[in-house]
Design an enzyme around this catalytic site. Structure first.
Site, PDB file in Angstrom:
ATOM      1  N   VAL A 197      31.434  36.823  36.184  1.00 51.13           N
ATOM      2  CA  VAL A 197      30.768  36.701  34.880  1.00 51.13           C
ATOM      3  C   VAL A 197      31.746  36.009  33.940  1.00 51.13           C
ATOM      4  O   VAL A 197      32.836  36.542  33.652  1.00 51.13           O
ATOM      5  CB  VAL A 197      30.351  38.080  34.322  1.00 51.13           C
ATOM      6  CG1 VAL A 197      29.777  37.918  32.914  1.00 51.13           C
ATOM      7  CG2 VAL A 197      29.332  38.747  35.238  1.00 51.13           C
ATOM      8  N   HIS A 252      36.303  39.823  30.146  1.00 49.26           N
ATOM      9  CA  HIS A 252      36.110  41.275  30.203  1.00 49.26           C
ATOM     10  C   HIS A 252      37.230  41.909  31.006  1.00 49.26           C
ATOM     11  O   HIS A 252      37.823  41.283  31.876  1.00 49.26           O
ATOM     12  CB  HIS A 252      34.756  41.639  30.824  1.00 49.26           C
ATOM     13  CG  HIS A 252      34.570  41.061  32.204  1.00 49.26           C
ATOM     14  ND1 HIS A 252      34.201  39.754  32.409  1.00 49.26           N
ATOM     15  CD2 HIS A 252      34.730  41.602  33.436  1.00 49.26           C
ATOM     16  CE1 HIS A 252      34.132  39.521  33.706  1.00 49.26           C
ATOM     17  NE2 HIS A 252      34.451  40.625  34.355  1.00 49.26           N
ATOM     18  N   MET A 253      37.479  43.172  30.707  1.00 48.15           N
ATOM     19  CA  MET A 253      38.519  43.927  31.407  1.00 48.15           C
ATOM     20  C   MET A 253      37.857  45.085  32.147  1.00 48.15           C
ATOM     21  O   MET A 253      37.096  45.850  31.551  1.00 48.15           O
ATOM     22  CB  MET A 253      39.510  44.438  30.364  1.00 48.15           C
ATOM     23  CG  MET A 253      40.742  45.051  30.938  1.00 48.15           C
ATOM     24  SD  MET A 253      42.034  45.088  29.680  1.00 48.15           S
ATOM     25  CE  MET A 253      41.519  46.504  28.782  1.00 48.15           C
ATOM     26  N   ASN A 269      39.842  39.764  36.018  1.00 48.67           N
ATOM     27  CA  ASN A 269      39.653  38.680  36.984  1.00 48.67           C
ATOM     28  C   ASN A 269      39.498  37.377  36.205  1.00 48.67           C
ATOM     29  O   ASN A 269      38.735  37.329  35.228  1.00 48.67           O
ATOM     30  CB  ASN A 269      38.412  38.939  37.832  1.00 48.67           C
ATOM     31  CG  ASN A 269      38.562  40.170  38.709  1.00 48.67           C
ATOM     32  OD1 ASN A 269      39.654  40.470  39.191  1.00 48.67           O
ATOM     33  ND2 ASN A 269      37.487  40.909  38.905  1.00 48.67           N
TER      34      ASN A 269
HETATM   35  P1  AMP Z   1      33.988  39.957  37.441  1.00 46.03           P
HETATM   36  O1  AMP Z   1      33.750  39.766  38.908  1.00 46.03           O
HETATM   37  O2  AMP Z   1      35.372  40.342  37.086  1.00 46.03           O
HETATM   38  O3  AMP Z   1      33.491  38.754  36.649  1.00 46.03           O
HETATM   39  O4  AMP Z   1      33.121  41.192  37.044  1.00 46.03           O
HETATM   40  C1  AMP Z   1      31.817  41.142  36.574  1.00 46.03           C
HETATM   41  C2  AMP Z   1      31.321  42.562  36.576  1.00 46.03           C
HETATM   42  O5  AMP Z   1      30.194  42.634  35.731  1.00 46.03           O
HETATM   43  C3  AMP Z   1      30.877  43.062  37.950  1.00 46.03           C
HETATM   44  O6  AMP Z   1      31.639  44.218  38.285  1.00 46.03           O
HETATM   45  C4  AMP Z   1      29.396  43.373  37.760  1.00 46.03           C
HETATM   46  O7  AMP Z   1      28.988  44.508  38.474  1.00 46.03           O
HETATM   47  C5  AMP Z   1      29.300  43.572  36.259  1.00 46.03           C
HETATM   48  N1  AMP Z   1      28.003  43.286  35.665  1.00 46.03           N
HETATM   49  C6  AMP Z   1      27.249  42.181  35.821  1.00 46.03           C
HETATM   50  N2  AMP Z   1      26.127  42.257  35.098  1.00 46.03           N
HETATM   51  C7  AMP Z   1      26.165  43.445  34.440  1.00 46.03           C
HETATM   52  C8  AMP Z   1      25.294  44.127  33.523  1.00 46.03           C
HETATM   53  N3  AMP Z   1      24.133  43.592  33.133  1.00 46.03           N
HETATM   54  N4  AMP Z   1      25.679  45.341  33.066  1.00 46.03           N
HETATM   55  C9  AMP Z   1      26.840  45.902  33.452  1.00 46.03           C
HETATM   56  N5  AMP Z   1      27.703  45.302  34.311  1.00 46.03           N
HETATM   57  C10 AMP Z   1      27.379  44.104  34.799  1.00 46.03           C
END
Ligand code: AMP
Ligand code: ZN
Length: 112
Positions: free
Chosen positions: A94, A98-99, A85
């Site tokens: 976030v 990340h993938m 995303n």
């Molecule tokens: P995105 O919406 O692509 O930015 O995805 C961010 C992802 O990070 C989401 O699926 C969240 O559930 C995950 N996330 C956020 N904080 C954490 C954390 N502390 N540990 C593991 N996953 C996380």
């Protein structure tokens, strides 16, 4: 970056379930899984989005890590989905590159 959750996980300042780790990349379990297997493949170095990362070797390592995890988890033939995303309309929440690696149920449509 001190206020970035994935940097803090990379620096072991906050806990996460780490499934694999190399010098440059880590694999953790998503805290809010959208599928039976939902992993995040994350470069340890901070890049805000995919658009900010010109390190093609690193981007290649992310894909290679996805393939490695698929093999290890026996999901290569069954199938999986990887997603990056990017920025607001891409659904990024976030802002540390990340993938997503999702598997374990039929992922129908665009995002399942
Ligand atoms: P995105 O919406 O692509 O930015 O995805 C961010 C992802 O990070 C989401 O699926 C969240 O559930 C995950 N996330 C956020 N904080 C954490 C954390 N502390 N540990 C593991 N996953 C996380
Ligand atoms: Zn970060």
């Amino acid at each position: 970056m001190s206020d970035c959750v994935f940097c803090m996980i990379a620096e072991k300042k906050i806990k996460a379930e780490i499934l694999a780790e190399t010098e440059k990349v880590m694999v953790i379990k998503d805290i809010n899984p959208q599928s039976p297997t939902h992993l995040l493949i994350i470069p340890k170095k901070h890049y805000r989005t995919l658009m900010d990362c010109e390190d093609n070797e690193l981007l290649s390592e992310l894909l290679q890590t996805a393939r490695k995890m698929a093999r290890e988890l026996g999901l290569g033939d069954r199938g999986f989905r990887i997603v990056i995303n990017t920025n607001e309309e891409g659904g990024q929440t976030v802002f540390h590159l990340h993938m997503h690696f999702m598997a374990g149920r039929p992922l129908l449509g665009r995002m399942g």
